[in-house]
Design a protein around this motif. Structure first.
Motif, PDB file in Angstrom:
ATOM      1  N   LEU A 104       0.819  -1.209   0.000  1.00  0.00           N
ATOM      2  CA  LEU A 104       0.000   0.000   0.000  1.00  0.00           C
ATOM      3  C   LEU A 104       0.855   1.262   0.000  1.00  0.00           C
ATOM      4  O   LEU A 104       0.518   2.245  -0.658  1.00  0.00           O
ATOM      5  CB  LEU A 104      -0.955  -0.002   1.205  1.00  0.00           C
ATOM      6  N   VAL A 105       1.972   1.231   0.722  1.00  0.00           N
ATOM      7  CA  VAL A 105       2.897   2.365   0.724  1.00  0.00           C
ATOM      8  C   VAL A 105       3.461   2.566  -0.677  1.00  0.00           C
ATOM      9  O   VAL A 105       3.510   3.687  -1.193  1.00  0.00           O
ATOM     10  CB  VAL A 105       4.018   2.169   1.771  1.00  0.00           C
ATOM     11  N   ALA A 106       3.861   1.489  -1.331  1.00  0.00           N
ATOM     12  CA  ALA A 106       4.414   1.585  -2.684  1.00  0.00           C
ATOM     13  C   ALA A 106       3.357   2.077  -3.671  1.00  0.00           C
ATOM     14  O   ALA A 106       3.637   2.939  -4.517  1.00  0.00           O
ATOM     15  CB  ALA A 106       4.970   0.233  -3.128  1.00  0.00           C
ATOM     16  N   ALA A 107       2.152   1.563  -3.582  1.00  0.00           N
ATOM     17  CA  ALA A 107       1.088   1.953  -4.512  1.00  0.00           C
ATOM     18  C   ALA A 107       0.749   3.428  -4.381  1.00  0.00           C
ATOM     19  O   ALA A 107       0.524   4.118  -5.382  1.00  0.00           O
ATOM     20  CB  ALA A 107      -0.165   1.099  -4.278  1.00  0.00           C
ATOM     21  N   SER A 108       0.709   3.927  -3.149  1.00  0.00           N
ATOM     22  CA  SER A 108       0.277   5.306  -2.900  1.00  0.00           C
ATOM     23  C   SER A 108       1.429   6.307  -2.877  1.00  0.00           C
ATOM     24  O   SER A 108       1.193   7.516  -2.905  1.00  0.00           O
ATOM     25  CB  SER A 108      -0.452   5.382  -1.561  1.00  0.00           C
ATOM     26  N   GLY A 109       2.652   5.809  -2.789  1.00  0.00           N
ATOM     27  CA  GLY A 109       3.790   6.703  -2.619  1.00  0.00           C
ATOM     28  C   GLY A 109       3.804   7.331  -1.237  1.00  0.00           C
ATOM     29  O   GLY A 109       4.384   8.401  -1.040  1.00  0.00           O
ATOM     30  N   ALA A 110       3.174   6.686  -0.282  1.00  0.00           N
ATOM     31  CA  ALA A 110       3.045   7.238   1.064  1.00  0.00           C
ATOM     32  C   ALA A 110       4.406   7.547   1.670  1.00  0.00           C
ATOM     33  O   ALA A 110       5.366   6.809   1.478  1.00  0.00           O
ATOM     34  CB  ALA A 110       2.272   6.281   1.967  1.00  0.00           C
ATOM     35  N   ARG A 111       4.438   8.627   2.414  1.00  0.00           N
ATOM     36  CA  ARG A 111       5.660   9.041   3.107  1.00  0.00           C
ATOM     37  C   ARG A 111       5.876   8.242   4.374  1.00  0.00           C
ATOM     38  O   ARG A 111       6.939   8.314   4.973  1.00  0.00           O
ATOM     39  CB  ARG A 111       5.578  10.514   3.423  1.00  0.00           C
ATOM     40  N   GLY A 112       4.853   7.533   4.770  1.00  0.00           N
ATOM     41  CA  GLY A 112       4.995   6.714   5.955  1.00  0.00           C
ATOM     42  C   GLY A 112       3.689   6.066   6.346  1.00  0.00           C
ATOM     43  O   GLY A 112       2.632   6.372   5.797  1.00  0.00           O
ATOM     44  N   HIS A 113       3.815   5.156   7.289  1.00  0.00           N
ATOM     45  CA  HIS A 113       2.662   4.436   7.827  1.00  0.00           C
ATOM     46  C   HIS A 113       2.823   4.380   9.336  1.00  0.00           C
ATOM     47  O   HIS A 113       3.921   4.170   9.849  1.00  0.00           O
ATOM     48  CB  HIS A 113       2.604   3.011   7.271  1.00  0.00           C
TER      49      HIS A 113
END
Length: 176
Positions: A104-113
């Protein structure tokens, strides 16, 4: 900045976490809108997104997962943070992040979880859920760390404020 907060919560505990995050971001001067994941608008009209889900059987709930995957391209174009709510207890179990978080982090480009400890109220559970809780020996109670939740929202607000400051700088000053 205009921020979208979306959440999927089964019994309301994760929604309460999202409400606290929304409140803190609003107090920091941002325009924040909170939606259930299944009703959330596309991220295109927002400067940043915070998405969260309760964890059931070790996974994010379906609507929140679907939102991230369906809007992955648009999410990667803006700052995104993800959060989960699910471990329980004073010494939270299970330990670690849900298995699909890296995806999910990779898909969204999230800066963190951030994985927040949750709440389990016997009165809110159906019979089948109570049987599962008993089988895995999950503790009942509210284990949420409100100060940690507020602190994380402040970290997001600070990161967005720093980005705004850089964006307002003349281009020549940004390279220095």
């Amino acid at each position: 900045m205009k921020i979208l907060v979306l959440v999927e919560s089964k019994h309301g505990s994760t929604d309460e976490i999202a409400q606290a995050i929304t409140h803190e971001l609003s107090q920091a001067g941002h325009q924040v809108e909170l939606y259930d994941a299944q009703e959330a608008p596309p991220p295109a009209g927002y400067d940043a997104v915070v998405a969260g889900s309760a964890i059931y059987v070790g996974r994010w709930m379906g609507e929140a997962r679907t939102y991230v995957h369906q809007h992955a391209d648009a999410l990667r174009e803006r700052p995104v943070w993800l959060f989960s709510s699910g471990p329980l207890g004073k010494e939270p179990q299970p330990v670690g992040e849900p298995e699909e978080i890296p995806e999910l982090v990779a898909a969204s480009g999230a800066r963190g979880h951030r994985n927040f400890v949750g709440k389990l109220d016997k009165d809110e559970l159906g019979l089948a859920e109570r049987l599962v809780v008993r089988a895995v020996k999950a503790p009942y109670g509210d284990f949420r760390n409100w100060e940690g939740i507020r602190s994380w929202a402040h970290e997001i607000a600070a990161a967005l404020e720093a980005e705004e400051a850089v964006a307002e700088m003349p281009i020549a000053d940004r390279r220095a």
